[in-house]
Design an enzyme around this catalytic site. Sequence first.
Site, mmCIF file in Angstrom:
data_model
loop_
_atom_site.group_PDB
_atom_site.id
_atom_site.type_symbol
_atom_site.label_atom_id
_atom_site.label_comp_id
_atom_site.label_asym_id
_atom_site.label_seq_id
_atom_site.Cartn_x
_atom_site.Cartn_y
_atom_site.Cartn_z
ATOM 1 N N ASN A 106 0.849 -1.183 0.000
ATOM 2 C CA ASN A 106 0.000 0.000 0.000
ATOM 3 C C ASN A 106 0.883 1.230 0.000
ATOM 4 O O ASN A 106 2.009 1.201 0.519
ATOM 5 C CB ASN A 106 -0.902 0.025 1.243
ATOM 6 C CG ASN A 106 -1.820 1.238 1.270
ATOM 7 O OD1 ASN A 106 -2.451 1.576 0.277
ATOM 8 N ND2 ASN A 106 -1.890 1.904 2.420
ATOM 9 N N HIS A 108 0.852 5.178 1.289
ATOM 10 C CA HIS A 108 0.140 6.073 2.215
ATOM 11 C C HIS A 108 0.805 7.443 2.146
ATOM 12 O O HIS A 108 2.046 7.529 2.228
ATOM 13 C CB HIS A 108 0.201 5.500 3.636
ATOM 14 C CG HIS A 108 -0.462 6.358 4.651
ATOM 15 N ND1 HIS A 108 -1.831 6.412 4.793
ATOM 16 C CD2 HIS A 108 0.048 7.218 5.568
ATOM 17 C CE1 HIS A 108 -2.133 7.281 5.752
ATOM 18 N NE2 HIS A 108 -1.008 7.777 6.243
ATOM 19 N N ASP A 144 -2.329 0.953 8.162
ATOM 20 C CA ASP A 144 -1.129 1.772 7.919
ATOM 21 C C ASP A 144 0.020 1.419 8.869
ATOM 22 O O ASP A 144 0.750 2.289 9.339
ATOM 23 C CB ASP A 144 -1.477 3.264 8.069
ATOM 24 C CG ASP A 144 -2.563 3.688 7.109
ATOM 25 O OD1 ASP A 144 -3.312 4.624 7.452
ATOM 26 O OD2 ASP A 144 -2.679 3.080 6.027
ATOM 27 N N GLN A 172 5.848 12.445 -5.767
ATOM 28 C CA GLN A 172 6.837 11.505 -5.223
ATOM 29 C C GLN A 172 6.262 10.103 -5.100
ATOM 30 O O GLN A 172 6.975 9.113 -5.262
ATOM 31 C CB GLN A 172 7.327 11.992 -3.845
ATOM 32 C CG GLN A 172 8.077 13.297 -3.899
ATOM 33 C CD GLN A 172 9.230 13.260 -4.900
ATOM 34 O OE1 GLN A 172 10.009 12.310 -4.942
ATOM 35 N NE2 GLN A 172 9.307 14.276 -5.746
#
Length: 196
Positions: A106, A108, A144, A172
């Site tokens: 993932n 984040h 997370d 980014q």
Amino acid sequence: RRVAILVSGGGSNMVALVKSMTGDHPARPVLVLANSADAGGLVRARELGVEADHVDHRPFKGDRPAFEDALHARLLQAEPDILCLAGFMRVLTEGFVSRWQGRMLNIHPSLLPKYRGLHTHARALEAGETEHGCTVHEVTPELDEGPILGQARVPVLPGDTPDLLAARVLEQEHRLYPAVLRRFAAGDRSRIDLAA
Ligand code: GRF
């Protein structure tokens, strides 16, 4: 390696990932899957020649495991080795994660462990951070929380708004996620840190 990418919105991270998987890259995209039919990422995936589908989460309102069973069943049809969550906005329970743990990434938009959860850019600005960024991590049942595989940093600039900062971070994200996926697909889980 076969990569499935889960999206909820426009899918800009998905586009960056798909475009990176060319030539001698160890992975290829086999499916882009959204949680609603009107996710913009589905159109962009098809434009890039990648199979795209959706499993609408709304009919399963309140029954998260049933939604996740449908999502899992659709994913199995593509036989992916790796799942990339890319702007996927549904929380996945332990039940789903346990079936993909170790093979699921993932991205984040914060420098974890700071700012788990939502509205990360506004929270970083409110806290007076001078630096912010994004993190790619392995997905574990804790939101997370999983092992960090890469981070990219950006400066917070005077006059920054959440939108300006989010745009700088998103740029980014599009560098970091492909860099991490290339290594992860080759079996390299060493952490990378990109400077802006
Ligand atoms: C963006 O806020 C990004 O920071 C996060 O998910 C949101 C949508 O990304 N990863 P995408 O354009 O759908 O990839």
